[in-house]
Design a protein around this motif. Structure first.
Motif, PDB file in Angstrom:
ATOM      1  N   THR A 162     -15.759  14.360  52.803  1.00 14.22           N
ATOM      2  CA  THR A 162     -14.496  13.626  52.762  1.00 14.22           C
ATOM      3  C   THR A 162     -14.210  13.193  51.342  1.00 14.22           C
ATOM      4  O   THR A 162     -14.999  12.468  50.730  1.00 14.22           O
ATOM      5  CB  THR A 162     -14.553  12.398  53.679  1.00 14.22           C
ATOM      6  OG1 THR A 162     -14.806  12.826  55.023  1.00 14.22           O
ATOM      7  CG2 THR A 162     -13.241  11.630  53.629  1.00 14.22           C
ATOM      8  N   GLY A 163     -13.091  13.627  50.781  1.00  7.90           N
ATOM      9  CA  GLY A 163     -12.697  13.237  49.433  1.00  7.90           C
ATOM     10  C   GLY A 163     -13.626  13.782  48.373  1.00  7.90           C
ATOM     11  O   GLY A 163     -14.309  14.789  48.573  1.00  7.90           O
ATOM     12  N   TRP A 164     -13.660  13.074  47.224  1.00  9.45           N
ATOM     13  CA  TRP A 164     -14.408  13.560  46.063  1.00  9.45           C
ATOM     14  C   TRP A 164     -15.368  12.504  45.548  1.00  9.45           C
ATOM     15  O   TRP A 164     -15.238  11.323  45.854  1.00  9.45           O
ATOM     16  CB  TRP A 164     -13.423  13.920  44.948  1.00  9.45           C
ATOM     17  CG  TRP A 164     -12.481  15.021  45.317  1.00  9.45           C
ATOM     18  CD1 TRP A 164     -12.750  16.360  45.377  1.00  9.45           C
ATOM     19  CD2 TRP A 164     -11.108  14.882  45.700  1.00  9.45           C
ATOM     20  NE1 TRP A 164     -11.635  17.059  45.757  1.00  9.45           N
ATOM     21  CE2 TRP A 164     -10.610  16.189  45.959  1.00  9.45           C
ATOM     22  CE3 TRP A 164     -10.237  13.795  45.834  1.00  9.45           C
ATOM     23  CZ2 TRP A 164      -9.296  16.417  46.352  1.00  9.45           C
ATOM     24  CZ3 TRP A 164      -8.931  14.024  46.223  1.00  9.45           C
ATOM     25  CH2 TRP A 164      -8.477  15.328  46.477  1.00  9.45           C
ATOM     26  N   ASN A 165     -16.336  12.952  44.749  1.00 11.37           N
ATOM     27  CA  ASN A 165     -17.326  12.070  44.129  1.00 11.37           C
ATOM     28  C   ASN A 165     -16.801  11.649  42.751  1.00 11.37           C
ATOM     29  O   ASN A 165     -16.970  12.376  41.767  1.00 11.37           O
ATOM     30  CB  ASN A 165     -18.672  12.780  43.979  1.00 11.37           C
ATOM     31  CG  ASN A 165     -19.158  13.395  45.285  1.00 11.37           C
ATOM     32  OD1 ASN A 165     -18.879  12.885  46.369  1.00 11.37           O
ATOM     33  ND2 ASN A 165     -19.889  14.493  45.188  1.00 11.37           N
ATOM     34  N   ILE A 166     -16.154  10.507  42.688  1.00 16.04           N
ATOM     35  CA  ILE A 166     -15.536  10.027  41.444  1.00 16.04           C
ATOM     36  C   ILE A 166     -16.125   8.663  41.097  1.00 16.04           C
ATOM     37  O   ILE A 166     -16.063   7.731  41.895  1.00 16.04           O
ATOM     38  CB  ILE A 166     -14.009   9.922  41.585  1.00 16.04           C
ATOM     39  CG1 ILE A 166     -13.410  11.302  41.905  1.00 16.04           C
ATOM     40  CG2 ILE A 166     -13.385   9.345  40.316  1.00 16.04           C
ATOM     41  CD1 ILE A 166     -11.931  11.256  42.238  1.00 16.04           C
ATOM     42  N   LYS A 167     -16.693   8.559  39.910  1.00 19.23           N
ATOM     43  CA  LYS A 167     -17.286   7.286  39.484  1.00 19.23           C
ATOM     44  C   LYS A 167     -16.210   6.278  39.108  1.00 19.23           C
ATOM     45  O   LYS A 167     -16.310   5.108  39.453  1.00 19.23           O
ATOM     46  CB  LYS A 167     -18.243   7.530  38.310  1.00 19.23           C
ATOM     47  CG  LYS A 167     -19.502   8.295  38.709  1.00 19.23           C
ATOM     48  CD  LYS A 167     -20.406   8.523  37.529  1.00 19.23           C
ATOM     49  CE  LYS A 167     -21.680   9.257  37.939  1.00 19.23           C
ATOM     50  NZ  LYS A 167     -22.633   8.377  38.643  1.00 19.23           N
ATOM     51  N   TRP A 168     -15.174   6.709  38.347  1.00 18.11           N
ATOM     52  CA  TRP A 168     -14.035   5.877  38.005  1.00 18.11           C
ATOM     53  C   TRP A 168     -12.975   6.729  37.328  1.00 18.11           C
ATOM     54  O   TRP A 168     -13.231   7.870  36.937  1.00 18.11           O
ATOM     55  CB  TRP A 168     -14.384   4.684  37.121  1.00 18.11           C
ATOM     56  CG  TRP A 168     -15.404   4.877  36.017  1.00 18.11           C
ATOM     57  CD1 TRP A 168     -16.654   4.333  35.964  1.00 18.11           C
ATOM     58  CD2 TRP A 168     -15.261   5.627  34.784  1.00 18.11           C
ATOM     59  NE1 TRP A 168     -17.299   4.702  34.797  1.00 18.11           N
ATOM     60  CE2 TRP A 168     -16.458   5.484  34.060  1.00 18.11           C
ATOM     61  CE3 TRP A 168     -14.249   6.401  34.241  1.00 18.11           C
ATOM     62  CZ2 TRP A 168     -16.683   6.091  32.816  1.00 18.11           C
ATOM     63  CZ3 TRP A 168     -14.457   7.012  32.999  1.00 18.11           C
ATOM     64  CH2 TRP A 168     -15.656   6.855  32.302  1.00 18.11           C
ATOM     65  N   VAL A 169     -11.794   6.133  37.197  1.00 20.02           N
ATOM     66  CA  VAL A 169     -10.688   6.721  36.434  1.00 20.02           C
ATOM     67  C   VAL A 169     -10.362   5.761  35.300  1.00 20.02           C
ATOM     68  O   VAL A 169     -10.277   4.548  35.514  1.00 20.02           O
ATOM     69  CB  VAL A 169      -9.438   6.933  37.310  1.00 20.02           C
ATOM     70  CG1 VAL A 169      -8.261   7.433  36.469  1.00 20.02           C
ATOM     71  CG2 VAL A 169      -9.733   7.890  38.456  1.00 20.02           C
ATOM     72  N   ARG A 170     -10.164   6.291  34.086  1.00 18.88           N
ATOM     73  CA  ARG A 170      -9.681   5.493  32.955  1.00 18.88           C
ATOM     74  C   ARG A 170      -8.364   6.084  32.488  1.00 18.88           C
ATOM     75  O   ARG A 170      -8.244   7.300  32.349  1.00 18.88           O
ATOM     76  CB  ARG A 170     -10.717   5.442  31.826  1.00 18.88           C
ATOM     77  CG  ARG A 170     -11.950   4.661  32.260  1.00 18.88           C
ATOM     78  CD  ARG A 170     -13.014   4.478  31.197  1.00 18.88           C
ATOM     79  NE  ARG A 170     -14.133   3.759  31.814  1.00 18.88           N
ATOM     80  CZ  ARG A 170     -14.297   2.453  31.796  1.00 18.88           C
ATOM     81  NH1 ARG A 170     -13.426   1.695  31.137  1.00 18.88           N
ATOM     82  NH2 ARG A 170     -15.315   1.879  32.399  1.00 18.88           N
ATOM     83  N   SER A 171      -7.388   5.216  32.253  1.00 25.11           N
ATOM     84  CA  SER A 171      -6.030   5.679  31.994  1.00 25.11           C
ATOM     85  C   SER A 171      -5.444   5.018  30.752  1.00 25.11           C
ATOM     86  O   SER A 171      -5.315   3.794  30.694  1.00 25.11           O
ATOM     87  CB  SER A 171      -5.138   5.395  33.205  1.00 25.11           C
ATOM     88  OG  SER A 171      -3.842   5.873  32.968  1.00 25.11           O
ATOM     89  N   ALA A 172      -5.081   5.849  29.760  1.00 33.59           N
ATOM     90  CA  ALA A 172      -4.460   5.367  28.524  1.00 33.59           C
ATOM     91  C   ALA A 172      -2.944   5.526  28.621  1.00 33.59           C
ATOM     92  O   ALA A 172      -2.445   6.620  28.864  1.00 33.59           O
ATOM     93  CB  ALA A 172      -4.991   6.151  27.326  1.00 33.59           C
ATOM     94  N   GLY A 173      -2.220   4.432  28.448  1.00 30.02           N
ATOM     95  CA  GLY A 173      -0.764   4.492  28.528  1.00 30.02           C
ATOM     96  C   GLY A 173      -0.281   5.034  29.855  1.00 30.02           C
ATOM     97  O   GLY A 173       0.658   5.826  29.921  1.00 30.02           O
ATOM     98  N   GLY A 174      -0.897   4.591  30.936  1.00 34.58           N
ATOM     99  CA  GLY A 174      -0.598   5.117  32.265  1.00 34.58           C
ATOM    100  C   GLY A 174       0.844   4.867  32.691  1.00 34.58           C
ATOM    101  O   GLY A 174       1.356   3.756  32.552  1.00 34.58           O
ATOM    102  N   SER A 175       1.480   5.897  33.243  1.00 31.14           N
ATOM    103  CA  SER A 175       2.900   5.786  33.612  1.00 31.14           C
ATOM    104  C   SER A 175       3.132   5.827  35.111  1.00 31.14           C
ATOM    105  O   SER A 175       4.233   6.157  35.558  1.00 31.14           O
ATOM    106  CB  SER A 175       3.707   6.903  32.936  1.00 31.14           C
ATOM    107  OG  SER A 175       3.312   8.177  33.405  1.00 31.14           O
TER     108      SER A 175
END
Length: 289
Positions: free
Chosen positions: A133-146
């Motif tokens: 189910t879903g994906w193995n993602i530790k985190w997301v980091r976003s620069a200037g996220g829109s």
């Protein structure tokens, strides 16, 4: 020494093949080849340390998020299933397409892939592996996220025929998907404030393309005026996951990791990992290992 049982040997075998990847997901107007995970032209020189086993997850940065999300899903399937885990870095509209992908597909059944990409950016199945189910993602980091949209789209400052520009109108972007539905993946936001050219169109502090209400993941159906501490006539964008000044919250599982208090960083990468992306890169180099 006691011999390991067959289950124990299998567990060690799986651990030996577990790999971490760092996925870089571009924003608007991408010159790189879709499906080519080593093409970093959007970001800058590919020789830069950009996290463990870095991959460029390229989409066209022009067409609608809904049609382009398949390229993100292909990459997540390739590198973030089975025993493998991913760190994710995004810029600008990359924040929107990752948020959309998680909200709509983060609870779906995914086939475990072998992390060996074909020319089209897809990977083969691991024989005998059950779906997950879903994906193995530790985190997301976003620069200037829109993901919260940009008033530049509302004002027609970009080519209005681009599907992606239409989706960046503030009310459209905020209604496009459930920004709170991250499937327990945390988004760490990097908000720049060296905005000059279009600052009169963007409320509060901005990086010349997106205002703090977007790059700081402020929740709600509309934008708002958010600033650095000490600025008059607007509310302070709080650090971390705390509610902003005045009590208005951020989206669930969103946290401000960097706020540009000294107004040094713009939106633009300038072909060399620049602007607010450079601040995010420093953290990626330390943490994505």
């Amino acid at each position: 020494m006691r011999a390991l049982s067959l289950p124990g040997l299998l567990a060690l075998s799986c651990l030996a093949h577990a790999t971490n990847y760092t996925l870089w997901i571009n924003g608007r107007n991408n010159p790189a080849a879709i499906g080519h995970y080593d093409d970093f032209r959007y970001w800058g020189p590919a020789t830069v340390d950009a996290g463990v086993n870095k991959k460029a997850v390229n989409w066209d940065g022009y067409n609608s998020i809904g049609t382009q999300s398949r390229h993100i899903r292909d990459a997540l399937d390739c590198f973030c299933t089975g025993e493998n885990w991913c760190y994710i870095a995004t810029h600008s509209a990359g924040d929107m397409i990752v948020g959309y992908t998680l909200a709509n597909y983060g609870g779906s059944a995914r086939s475990v892939k072998n992390a060996v990409a074909n020319a089209d950016g897809t990977c083969g199945d691991v024989a005998g592996a059950p779906p997950q189910t879903g994906w193995n993602i530790k985190w997301v980091r976003s620069a200037g996220g829109s993901a919260g949209g940009s008033e530049l789209a509302d004002a027609g400052r970009w080519t209005t025929g681009e599907p992606l520009v239409h989706e960046h109108k503030v009310s459209t972007a905020r209604a496009m998907y459930n920004h709170n539905a991250t499937y327990n993946v945390w988004f760490y936001m990097y908000a720049g404030s060296n905005g000059t050219l279009y600052s009169w169109l963007l409320p509060g502090q901005d990086d010349e393309v997106v205002a703090y209400h977007s790059s700081g993941a402020v929740a709600g159906s509309a934008g708002g005026s958010y600033c650095n501490p000490g600025d008059w006539f607007c509310r302070v964008l709080s650090m971390g996951a705390a509610a902003n000044e005045g009590g208005w919250p951020k989206w669930a599982n969103h946290s401000v990791a960097f706020r540009d208090d000294h107004e040094r960083y713009s939106h633009y990468i300038k072909g060399n990992w620049g602007g607010i992306t450079g601040m995010m890169l420093q953290d990626i180099q330390k943490l994505a290992r």
